[in-house]
Design a protein around this motif. Structure first.
Motif, PDB file in Angstrom:
ATOM      1  N   ALA A  18     -11.778   5.016 -23.514  1.00 25.78           N
ATOM      2  CA  ALA A  18     -12.508   4.884 -24.520  1.00 25.78           C
ATOM      3  C   ALA A  18     -11.684   4.497 -25.735  1.00 25.78           C
ATOM      4  N   VAL A  19     -10.532   5.206 -25.868  1.00 25.26           N
ATOM      5  CA  VAL A  19      -9.598   5.137 -26.956  1.00 25.26           C
ATOM      6  C   VAL A  19      -8.316   4.542 -26.785  1.00 25.26           C
ATOM      7  N   ILE A  20      -7.922   4.147 -25.536  1.00 29.18           N
ATOM      8  CA  ILE A  20      -6.655   3.572 -25.027  1.00 29.18           C
ATOM      9  C   ILE A  20      -5.986   2.759 -26.036  1.00 29.18           C
ATOM     10  N   LYS A  21      -6.557   1.766 -26.459  1.00 34.46           N
ATOM     11  CA  LYS A  21      -6.093   0.701 -27.348  1.00 34.46           C
ATOM     12  C   LYS A  21      -5.978   1.087 -28.630  1.00 34.46           C
ATOM     13  N   LEU A  22      -6.628   2.280 -29.059  1.00 37.84           N
ATOM     14  CA  LEU A  22      -6.692   2.351 -30.770  1.00 37.84           C
ATOM     15  C   LEU A  22      -5.379   2.811 -31.433  1.00 37.84           C
ATOM     16  N   PRO A  23      -4.410   3.623 -30.342  1.00 34.33           N
ATOM     17  CA  PRO A  23      -3.273   3.875 -31.284  1.00 34.33           C
ATOM     18  C   PRO A  23      -2.414   2.672 -31.595  1.00 34.33           C
ATOM     19  N   GLN A  24      -2.699   1.531 -30.390  1.00 34.45           N
ATOM     20  CA  GLN A  24      -1.918   0.204 -30.731  1.00 34.45           C
ATOM     21  C   GLN A  24      -2.571  -0.606 -31.861  1.00 34.45           C
ATOM     22  N   LEU A  25      -3.966  -0.624 -31.968  1.00 34.12           N
ATOM     23  CA  LEU A  25      -4.485  -1.216 -32.955  1.00 34.12           C
ATOM     24  C   LEU A  25      -4.111  -0.574 -34.377  1.00 34.12           C
ATOM     25  N   VAL A  26      -4.051   1.005 -34.378  1.00 38.71           N
ATOM     26  CA  VAL A  26      -3.775   1.387 -35.702  1.00 38.71           C
ATOM     27  C   VAL A  26      -2.464   1.122 -36.050  1.00 38.71           C
ATOM     28  N   ALA A  27      -1.426   0.945 -34.973  1.00 39.56           N
ATOM     29  CA  ALA A  27       0.099   0.754 -35.384  1.00 39.56           C
ATOM     30  C   ALA A  27       0.160  -0.722 -35.817  1.00 39.56           C
ATOM     31  N   VAL A  28      -0.697  -1.634 -35.184  1.00 36.73           N
ATOM     32  CA  VAL A  28      -0.425  -3.075 -35.532  1.00 36.73           C
ATOM     33  C   VAL A  28      -1.150  -3.078 -37.202  1.00 36.73           C
ATOM     34  N   LEU A  29      -2.348  -2.638 -37.312  1.00 37.15           N
ATOM     35  CA  LEU A  29      -3.064  -2.989 -38.633  1.00 37.15           C
ATOM     36  C   LEU A  29      -2.409  -2.141 -39.711  1.00 37.15           C
ATOM     37  N   ARG A  30      -1.760  -0.878 -39.547  1.00 39.90           N
ATOM     38  CA  ARG A  30      -0.940  -0.152 -40.383  1.00 39.90           C
ATOM     39  C   ARG A  30       0.171  -0.960 -40.867  1.00 39.90           C
ATOM     40  N   ALA A  31       0.831  -1.556 -39.994  1.00 43.26           N
ATOM     41  CA  ALA A  31       2.138  -2.323 -40.338  1.00 43.26           C
ATOM     42  C   ALA A  31       1.899  -3.630 -40.585  1.00 43.26           C
ATOM     43  N   GLY A  32       0.638  -4.359 -40.806  1.00 41.44           N
ATOM     44  CA  GLY A  32       0.245  -5.609 -41.013  1.00 41.44           C
ATOM     45  C   GLY A  32       1.308  -6.661 -40.093  1.00 41.44           C
ATOM     46  N   PRO A  70     -14.705  -2.709 -18.683  1.00 45.93           N
ATOM     47  CA  PRO A  70     -15.441  -3.267 -19.780  1.00 45.93           C
ATOM     48  C   PRO A  70     -14.934  -2.905 -21.037  1.00 45.93           C
ATOM     49  N   ILE A  71     -14.719  -1.485 -21.103  1.00 46.90           N
ATOM     50  CA  ILE A  71     -14.289  -0.891 -22.498  1.00 46.90           C
ATOM     51  C   ILE A  71     -12.919  -1.280 -22.927  1.00 46.90           C
ATOM     52  N   ILE A  72     -11.980  -1.119 -21.771  1.00 43.46           N
ATOM     53  CA  ILE A  72     -10.563  -1.512 -21.932  1.00 43.46           C
ATOM     54  C   ILE A  72     -10.631  -3.133 -22.464  1.00 43.46           C
ATOM     55  N   ILE A  73     -11.324  -3.975 -21.941  1.00 41.20           N
ATOM     56  CA  ILE A  73     -11.436  -5.348 -21.974  1.00 41.20           C
ATOM     57  C   ILE A  73     -11.583  -5.616 -23.364  1.00 41.20           C
ATOM     58  N   ALA A  74     -13.024  -4.952 -23.883  1.00 39.26           N
ATOM     59  CA  ALA A  74     -13.298  -5.082 -25.291  1.00 39.26           C
ATOM     60  C   ALA A  74     -11.873  -4.621 -26.173  1.00 39.26           C
ATOM     61  N   GLN A  75     -11.404  -3.757 -25.971  1.00 35.37           N
ATOM     62  CA  GLN A  75     -10.414  -3.220 -27.088  1.00 35.37           C
ATOM     63  C   GLN A  75      -8.966  -4.343 -26.841  1.00 35.37           C
ATOM     64  N   ASP A  76      -8.790  -4.914 -25.783  1.00 32.44           N
ATOM     65  CA  ASP A  76      -7.793  -5.742 -25.521  1.00 32.44           C
ATOM     66  C   ASP A  76      -8.186  -7.173 -26.183  1.00 32.44           C
ATOM     67  N   VAL A  77      -9.691  -7.562 -26.455  1.00 30.93           N
ATOM     68  CA  VAL A  77     -10.046  -8.743 -26.769  1.00 30.93           C
ATOM     69  C   VAL A  77      -9.565  -8.561 -28.586  1.00 30.93           C
ATOM     70  N   ILE A  78     -10.000  -7.358 -29.225  1.00 29.35           N
ATOM     71  CA  ILE A  78      -9.899  -7.124 -30.284  1.00 29.35           C
ATOM     72  C   ILE A  78      -8.441  -6.937 -30.857  1.00 29.35           C
ATOM     73  N   LEU A  79      -7.600  -6.389 -29.816  1.00 32.01           N
ATOM     74  CA  LEU A  79      -5.954  -6.354 -30.159  1.00 32.01           C
ATOM     75  C   LEU A  79      -5.657  -7.722 -30.252  1.00 32.01           C
ATOM     76  N   LEU A  80      -5.915  -8.609 -29.171  1.00 31.62           N
ATOM     77  CA  LEU A  80      -5.318 -10.141 -29.050  1.00 31.62           C
ATOM     78  C   LEU A  80      -5.821 -10.702 -30.458  1.00 31.62           C
ATOM     79  N   LEU A  81      -6.946 -10.495 -30.912  1.00 27.21           N
ATOM     80  CA  LEU A  81      -7.515 -11.102 -32.110  1.00 27.21           C
ATOM     81  C   LEU A  81      -6.599 -10.743 -33.340  1.00 27.21           C
ATOM     82  N   CYS A  82      -6.020  -9.463 -33.385  1.00 30.05           N
ATOM     83  CA  CYS A  82      -5.331  -9.183 -34.357  1.00 30.05           C
ATOM     84  C   CYS A  82      -3.757  -9.543 -34.048  1.00 30.05           C
ATOM     85  N   ILE A  83      -3.404  -9.451 -33.151  1.00 31.02           N
ATOM     86  CA  ILE A  83      -2.130 -10.074 -32.588  1.00 31.02           C
ATOM     87  C   ILE A  83      -1.935 -11.700 -33.128  1.00 31.02           C
ATOM     88  N   LEU A  84      -3.096 -12.512 -32.684  1.00 29.47           N
ATOM     89  CA  LEU A  84      -3.274 -13.734 -32.847  1.00 29.47           C
ATOM     90  C   LEU A  84      -3.107 -14.023 -34.310  1.00 29.47           C
TER      91      LEU A  84
END
Length: 198
Positions: A18-32, A70-84
């Motif tokens: 449920a939170v597996i990609k959140l640390p990655q998302l936080v790291a990306v967003l925090r660093a910009g 499905p939970i991980i897929i949704a987080q991966d999609v959000i992460l992919l959008l941030c990376i792109l």
């Protein structure tokens, strides 16, 4: 009634997923920045999860065996959008969405297609880890790659074999992912330590 080891494995895996990609998302967003993250790795990971999810739905597996996907897929999609976004390639998101949507549909056109895709799923998922490792080796810098996210991935890979020991193909997939997730985590930590000492 006391929870069995299998119940604990299921519940803890769902909680971590449920939170597996959140640390990655936080790291990306925090660093910009998405420095150190591989788009190719994430796309392969998404493909592996989508094939795995489609296979389990197609063959009517119990929901608790794939609920986290499905939970991980949704987080991966959000992460992919941030990376792109941070790589300046946001327009590619529509292209990737069309490819994945078409693939989702085509997987079940014939039984042999979904079976073949599942047989290749471990290789696809393993390739995603190897692509991320290659990216780390090339740059010798872990950048914004989250060791916590990768260690949680290793945990979920380690917790699943208890639930799927009777499915040899699925068991091999989880053991392979466990080994590769640990390897990526160790590589991230190695380059993070190297960077701090320089």
């Amino acid at each position: 009634m006391a929870l069995t080891l299998l119940d604990v494995a299921h519940w803890s895996t769902w909680a971590v997923c449920a939170v597996i990609k959140l640390p990655q998302l936080v790291a990306v967003l925090r660093a910009g920045s998405a420095r150190g993250l591989s788009v190719g790795s994430l796309l392969l990971e998404l493909a592996g999860f989508l094939v795995f999810l489609r296979y389990q739905i197609y063959y009517g597996y119990p929901l608790q065996t794939y609920l986290e996907n499905p939970i991980i897929i949704a987080q991966d999609v959000i992460l992919l959008l941030c990376i792109l976004h941070f790589y300046g390639k946001t327009k590619r998101a529509l292209f990737f969405a069309v490819i994945f949507w078409g693939g989702w549909y085509m997987l079940t056109l014939r039984k042999w297609i979904i079976d073949l895709a599942m047989n290749l799923c471990t290789f696809i998922s393993a390739a995603s880890k190897l692509v991320q490792l290659w990216c780390l080796w090339q740059t010798k810098d872990s950048g914004q790659v989250s060791a916590l996210t990768w260690s949680m991935s290793a945990y979920t890979s380690a917790s699943k074999p208890q639930a799927t020991w009777c499915e040899v193909l699925i068991l091999i997939r989880f053991i392979t992912m466990l080994i590769l997730n640990i390897w990526v985590t160790a590589t991230i930590l190695r380059y993070r330590k190297t960077k701090k000492t320089d």
